[in-house]
Enzyme design. Structure first.
Site, short mmCIF file in Angstrom:
data_model
loop_
_atom_site.label_atom_id
_atom_site.label_comp_id
_atom_site.label_asym_id
_atom_site.label_seq_id
_atom_site.Cartn_x
_atom_site.Cartn_y
_atom_site.Cartn_z
N GLU A 47 0.78 -1.08 -0.06
CA GLU A 47 -0.22 0.01 0.06
C GLU A 47 1.00 1.26 0.02
O GLU A 47 2.21 1.26 0.10
CB GLU A 47 -0.84 -0.14 1.18
N LYS A 60 -5.22 11.15 1.15
CA LYS A 60 -5.37 9.85 1.70
C LYS A 60 -6.61 9.31 1.09
O LYS A 60 -7.43 9.91 1.38
CB LYS A 60 -5.21 9.83 3.20
N VAL A 80 -5.35 0.62 3.35
CA VAL A 80 -5.57 -0.64 3.13
C VAL A 80 -6.92 -0.91 2.45
O VAL A 80 -6.88 -1.66 1.32
CB VAL A 80 -5.92 -1.31 4.59
N ASP A 97 -16.71 6.12 14.51
CA ASP A 97 -15.46 6.00 13.84
C ASP A 97 -14.84 4.75 13.76
O ASP A 97 -14.33 4.33 14.72
CB ASP A 97 -14.49 7.05 14.43
N ASP A 120 -11.39 -0.11 6.43
CA ASP A 120 -10.82 -1.08 6.14
C ASP A 120 -11.55 -2.32 6.53
O ASP A 120 -11.43 -3.49 6.02
CB ASP A 120 -9.54 -1.01 6.86
N LYS A 173 -2.95 -1.21 15.49
CA LYS A 173 -2.33 -0.47 16.95
C LYS A 173 -3.38 -0.32 18.10
O LYS A 173 -4.53 -0.28 17.86
CB LYS A 173 -1.90 1.02 16.45
N1 PSU Z 1 -2.14 1.82 10.74
C1 PSU Z 1 -1.02 1.91 10.84
N2 PSU Z 1 -0.46 2.59 9.90
C2 PSU Z 1 -0.88 3.17 8.82
C3 PSU Z 1 -2.42 2.98 8.77
C4 PSU Z 1 -2.91 2.30 9.70
O1 PSU Z 1 -0.40 1.36 11.91
O2 PSU Z 1 -0.12 3.72 7.96
C5 PSU Z 1 -3.05 3.67 7.49
C6 PSU Z 1 -3.42 2.49 6.66
O3 PSU Z 1 -3.36 2.95 5.19
C7 PSU Z 1 -5.00 2.39 7.02
C8 PSU Z 1 -5.55 3.61 7.37
O4 PSU Z 1 -5.69 1.58 5.77
O5 PSU Z 1 -4.19 4.25 7.89
C9 PSU Z 1 -6.56 3.72 8.24
O6 PSU Z 1 -7.31 4.81 8.11
P1 PSU Z 1 -8.68 5.11 8.76
O7 PSU Z 1 -8.62 4.70 10.33
O8 PSU Z 1 -8.93 6.61 8.50
O9 PSU Z 1 -9.73 4.37 7.91
MN MN Z 2 -12.13 7.07 10.66
#
Ligand code: PSU
Ligand code: MN
Length: 328
Positions: A30, A92, A112, A144, A148, A165
């Site tokens: 990615e 993003k 992802v 929220d 993914d 995480k």
């Molecule tokens: N978690 C990580 N590193 C990252 C991401 C998540 O430890 O770089 C990135 C990935 O691209 C994941 C995105 O798909 O953040 C998720 O963002 P959101 O929570 O806004 O869906």
């Molecule tokens: Mn979000």
């Protein structure tokens, strides 16, 4: 595959296209991790090292991003540099954002979710990354929940990661994956990994100790035609893992900063990642690099094992089968 899509919007690098046509192993990587997950130049070095790791393990790497409004499957060295150095200016992109970026002809890094969509369009089954998004803490009220998770429920791509995480609500993340029917496999572990640490304390019901066993599960899931993906949770290598107490303290501080600064929406995850890096004094970055490279290695081993499965368990390339239950 839809000709219009291939002609107008999809650009597959020649080495990737050749490997796919010959049913040789390919691993998707990615780009949000490059543009928003790490600082320059470590992001560029990691992107290159992940590709080299996949190659060494006998597969072809396909880093995925949107450049000039085209879905690019497999990037050149210059493309990687452009994504890595453009930190801040590169959007993003998740599922909802893909058509907007293509319509406006811009550049963007794929999360992802978006990387899974693009990989499936190209016919790639295995994807390696760092961590997946999940249910944010307080997500039961804020709603929220990373796109993914729903993508894993609908798009047939296997994602190798080091769990998620602990900035997230990990128990609810696993509950949500279970509700949405995503197969979660611990790679040589019985526990869901928590990214910087190998063990979140949450038990996994499925453990595989070899890439071959994972490949069989992926292939049988495809054969059943039930749609959706598989999470292969590969814990951070022991030598690179961080001290759990220090990680917990850094996470608490990062979450406090996000709350007091009123950070919301898609900015939340990149904000928390960069605060975490600050509070761990850069140690989180070294750990992040180590686990990404190990996931690239495991992803390649799984792609190699999939390509080696007996012909009767081999399906033709699936093209644009994105909906649940659609069998190519
Ligand atoms: N978690 C990580 N590193 C990252 C991401 C998540 O430890 O770089 C990135 C990935 O691209 C994941 C995105 O798909 O953040 C998720 O963002 P959101 O929570 O806004 O869906
Ligand atoms: Mn979000």
């Amino acid at each position: 595959m839809n000709d219009r899509l291939r002609h107008d919007y999809l650009r597959i690098a020649p080495d990737v296209a050749e490997a796919l046509a010959a049913h040789r192993p390919v691993v998707a990587l990615e780009s949000t991790i490059i543009a928003h997950g790490m600082p320059y130049p470590q992001n560029l070095e990691t992107a290159r090292a992940a590709e080299a790791t996949v190659r060494r393990a006998g597969a072809v790497p396909a880093t995925i991003a949107i450049l000039d409004g085209r879905i690019r499957i497999g990037l050149s060295g210059d493309d990687l540099e452009r994504l890595a150095a453009g930190r801040g200016q590169i959007a993003k992109l998740s599922r909802r954002d893909l058509p907007v970026a293509l319509a406006s002809g811009t550049d963007g890094a794929t999360t992802v979710a978006a990387t899974m969509i693009c990989a499936a369009l190209a016919g790639i089954t295995v994807f390696a990354t760092g961590g997946i998004g999940g249910v944010h803490r307080g997500g039961e009220a804020s709603l929220d929940i990373s796109a993914d998770l729903d993508e894993l429920a609908r798009t047939e791509v296997a994602v190798v990661c080091s769990g998620a995480k602990a900035i997230l609500d990990l128990p609810r993340t696993l509950e949500y994956l279970e509700t949405r029917g995503v197969t979660v496999v611990g790679f040589a572990t019985d526990r869901f990994p928590a990214f910087y640490t190998a063990d979140s304390g949450l038990r996994l019901e499925t453990r595989c100790d070899s890439a071959e066993k994972v490949a069989r599960i992926i292939r049988i899931r495809q054969t059943l035609g039930i749609g959706g993906g598989v999470v292969i949770a590969n814990p951070i290598p022991a030598a690179a893992a961080l001290d759990p107490v220090a990680v917990t303290a850094a996470i608490d501080q990062a979450l406090h900063d996000a709350a007091t600064q009123g950070v919301t929406g898609k900015a939340v995850t990149p904000f928390l990642l960069s605060r975490l890096e600050h509070y761990t004094g850069g140690r989180s970055l070294e750990a992040n690099i180590a686990l990404v490279l190990d996931n690239a290695r495991v992803g390649a081993a799984i792609a190699v094992a999939l390509a080696a499965l007996a012909p009767e368990t081999t399906l033709p390339p699936r093209g644009a089968a994105l909906g649940p239950g659609r069998v190519g």
